[in-house]
Design a protein around this motif. Structure first.
Motif, PDB file in Angstrom:
ATOM      1  N   PRO A  48       0.830  -1.218   0.000  1.00 56.48           N
ATOM      2  CA  PRO A  48       0.000   0.000   0.000  1.00 56.48           C
ATOM      3  C   PRO A  48       0.857   1.257   0.000  1.00 56.48           C
ATOM      4  O   PRO A  48       1.861   1.347   0.702  1.00 56.48           O
ATOM      5  CB  PRO A  48      -0.798  -0.122   1.304  1.00 56.48           C
ATOM      6  CG  PRO A  48      -0.792  -1.579   1.623  1.00 56.48           C
ATOM      7  CD  PRO A  48       0.521  -2.104   1.127  1.00 56.48           C
ATOM      8  N   GLY A  49       0.483   2.214  -0.808  1.00 61.64           N
ATOM      9  CA  GLY A  49       1.212   3.474  -0.895  1.00 61.64           C
ATOM     10  C   GLY A  49       0.542   4.375  -1.908  1.00 61.64           C
ATOM     11  O   GLY A  49      -0.365   3.970  -2.639  1.00 61.64           O
ATOM     12  N   GLY A  50       1.005   5.606  -1.964  1.00 65.92           N
ATOM     13  CA  GLY A  50       0.404   6.553  -2.892  1.00 65.92           C
ATOM     14  C   GLY A  50       0.775   6.258  -4.332  1.00 65.92           C
ATOM     15  O   GLY A  50       1.833   5.695  -4.623  1.00 65.92           O
ATOM     16  N   HIS A  51      -0.115   6.612  -5.245  1.00 67.45           N
ATOM     17  CA  HIS A  51       0.127   6.474  -6.677  1.00 67.45           C
ATOM     18  C   HIS A  51      -0.112   7.831  -7.308  1.00 67.45           C
ATOM     19  O   HIS A  51      -1.239   8.280  -7.425  1.00 67.45           O
ATOM     20  CB  HIS A  51      -0.786   5.410  -7.298  1.00 67.45           C
ATOM     21  CG  HIS A  51      -0.484   5.126  -8.751  1.00 67.45           C
ATOM     22  ND1 HIS A  51      -1.174   4.190  -9.485  1.00 67.45           N
ATOM     23  CD2 HIS A  51       0.430   5.666  -9.598  1.00 67.45           C
ATOM     24  CE1 HIS A  51      -0.698   4.161 -10.720  1.00 67.45           C
ATOM     25  NE2 HIS A  51       0.270   5.059 -10.812  1.00 67.45           N
ATOM     26  N   GLY A  52       0.981   8.497  -7.690  1.00 70.13           N
ATOM     27  CA  GLY A  52       0.886   9.820  -8.273  1.00 70.13           C
ATOM     28  C   GLY A  52       1.183   9.798  -9.756  1.00 70.13           C
ATOM     29  O   GLY A  52       1.523   8.763 -10.336  1.00 70.13           O
ATOM     30  N   ALA A  53       1.061  10.969 -10.377  1.00 75.06           N
ATOM     31  CA  ALA A  53       1.261  11.098 -11.816  1.00 75.06           C
ATOM     32  C   ALA A  53       2.537  11.864 -12.109  1.00 75.06           C
ATOM     33  O   ALA A  53       2.896  12.805 -11.398  1.00 75.06           O
ATOM     34  CB  ALA A  53       0.069  11.810 -12.455  1.00 75.06           C
ATOM     35  N   LEU A  54       3.243  11.447 -13.159  1.00 70.62           N
ATOM     36  CA  LEU A  54       4.381  12.187 -13.686  1.00 70.62           C
ATOM     37  C   LEU A  54       3.901  13.009 -14.871  1.00 70.62           C
ATOM     38  O   LEU A  54       3.252  12.489 -15.786  1.00 70.62           O
ATOM     39  CB  LEU A  54       5.493  11.231 -14.131  1.00 70.62           C
ATOM     40  CG  LEU A  54       6.174  10.394 -13.041  1.00 70.62           C
ATOM     41  CD1 LEU A  54       7.162   9.416 -13.680  1.00 70.62           C
ATOM     42  CD2 LEU A  54       6.876  11.283 -12.041  1.00 70.62           C
ATOM     43  N   SER A  55       4.236  14.293 -14.858  1.00 67.72           N
ATOM     44  CA  SER A  55       3.763  15.186 -15.917  1.00 67.72           C
ATOM     45  C   SER A  55       4.637  15.124 -17.154  1.00 67.72           C
ATOM     46  O   SER A  55       4.212  15.527 -18.242  1.00 67.72           O
ATOM     47  CB  SER A  55       3.740  16.622 -15.394  1.00 67.72           C
ATOM     48  OG  SER A  55       5.059  17.084 -15.149  1.00 67.72           O
ATOM     49  N   GLY A  56       5.870  14.652 -17.001  1.00 64.92           N
ATOM     50  CA  GLY A  56       6.818  14.686 -18.108  1.00 64.92           C
ATOM     51  C   GLY A  56       7.763  15.861 -18.023  1.00 64.92           C
ATOM     52  O   GLY A  56       8.781  15.898 -18.723  1.00 64.92           O
TER      53      GLY A  56
END
Length: 419
Positions: free
Chosen positions: A106-114
């Motif tokens: 379990p952990g956070g799932h973030g987005a990479l913008s590039g």
């Protein structure tokens, strides 16, 4: 802390191999307990030679690695004074295998913008927040463009413990050795438990160990080897000793004289007949920046870093290779306690004097006045949480209000009254 013994042994073996590989005399700190939970999901999603190499580095079969990592992180997070966290960040255009995601801890799932600048700000904020400011930057190299970094997998491990018996802080100028002539921030204390000091015999000679007990179930062991002994050999012997893979002889049964590096045992006049252990060690702060790909074979990443093809079909249908693998760590040892933190990140790119004495008492003295090692160890499981080498201890600047002799006399008088 609930963890399988096989997982603890596997992590400790990786710690021992990393410790043995430490070369040179520079100070450092590292934690295999922060790397292992990231290698495990990589092994779970890998195929071919990369999967075999990662499993060998882990010391567990790849199909058991993800579950073991979940248990390890849950166990670490259950230790008082210890925080463990993981995070995953991916580009929006990267498809992920649902089964692999389900097996992640379990952990956070973030987005990479590039955008490397924008993504670094978000990743740095995560590292800073998860370590309470001890590690402020995420140790990852981000590449932009369509074949740039598409996935970042990171862990953060933070430990804080206070000593059950604090030290007295006092300045001292070392008279010989590599620290000669330097006023250091030395720490002193006496205890009625001489068995806190012990000696182990290793391939590089004798190693003296001192156990400093914390109030959270985590203890710190200081390690002093023979003059000239390689740091890697001293650390490796220490890991085997604290994990009970190598026997030790406590100071309470060692012969009088100098039975170990920095250790002196003698019968002295004392106000009570109880044995005593006198400790002198410098306060320290060390930092470590580690490029894991520089030792790719140690961590099972030799094939996985080859970007001419993909190695992780269980992670994504797109070909992926490990483009960056780094760890930033810090450790501080002072009069009141110990704290350490490490952030580890993998970036995936496209594949490619005393009162009147009446008794003769046994007195052991252990002094750390030249470079030495240290290990932070969970007392129950014997999991090594952090390891390091001290080559440059903290200097002392503030003048004392009393002499050290006056302060030690006060402690001896108080000890005599208690006895």
């Amino acid at each position: 802390m609930s963890m399988r013994n096989s997982t603890v042994r596997a992590v400790n073996r990786l710690t021992a191999r990393w410790a043995a590989a430490h070369d040179g005399d520079a100070g450092t700190v590292f934690t295999a307990a922060g790397v292992w939970p990231l290698l495990a999901p990589l092994a779970d999603g890998a195929a071919g030679p990369a999967r075999a190499e990662l499993a060998q580095a882990l010391g567990l079969p790849a199909d058991r690695a993800a579950q073991a990592a979940r248990e390890l992180l849950a166990g670490l997070d259950g230790v008082r004074g210890l925080r463990a966290a993981t995070g995953l960040w991916t580009r929006a255009d990267l498809p992920l295998e649902a089964a692999w995601l389900d097996r992640l801890a379990p952990g956070g799932h973030g987005a990479l913008s590039g955008s490397a600048e924008a993504d670094h700000k978000a990743l740095d904020a995560w590292a800073d927040g998860r370590t309470g400011g001890l590690v402020r930057r995420m140790p990852v190299t981000l590449a932009e463009g369509p074949d740039g970094t598409k996935l970042v997998l990171a862990s953060a491990l933070t430990l804080r413990t206070k000593w059950l018996q604090p030290f007295t802080e006092w300045p001292r100028t070392v008279s010989e050795g590599p620290w000669a002539g330097r006023p250091l921030q030395m720490l002193y204390r006496t205890t009625a438990l001489p068995e806190r000091a012990s000696v182990a015999q290793g391939p590089t000679g004798a190693v003296t160990l001192l156990e400093v007990v914390g109030d959270t179930g985590v203890d710190v062991h200081l390690l002093l080897g023979e003059p000239g002994a390689a740091p890697g050999g001293v650390l490796a012997t220490g890991v085997e000793a604290v994990t009970r893979a190598r026997p030790v002889t406590p100071a309470s049964v060692l012969p009088e004289g100098r039975p170990g590096p920095g250790l002196t045992i003698a019968a002295v006049l004392a106000p009570t007949p109880e044995p005593r252990l006198v400790v002198e060690t410098p306060a320290f702060e060390v930092r470590g920046e580690h490029d894991l790909l520089a030792r790719a074979a140690l961590f099972g990443l030799e094939t996985a870093r080859d970007d001419r093809r993909g190695h992780f079909p269980g992670v994504s249908s797109e070909p992926l290779a490990v483009g960056s693998a780094r760890q930033s760590a810090v450790a501080r040892f002072g009069a009141e306690g110990f704290e350490a933190a490490a952030v580890t990140a993998f970036g995936m790119a496209a594949g490619c004097a005393a009162p009147r004495s009446r008794y003769r008492a046994r007195r052991a003295e252990v002094r750390f006045d030249r470079p030495f090692g240290f290990l932070a160890v969970h007392r129950t499981s014997r999991l090594v949480l952090a390891a390091g080498w001290v080559s440059d201890p903290l200097p002392y600047a503030a003048p004392p209000e009393k002499t050290l002799e006056e302060k030690l006399r006060e402690e001896e008088e108080a000890w005599a009254e208690e006895g």
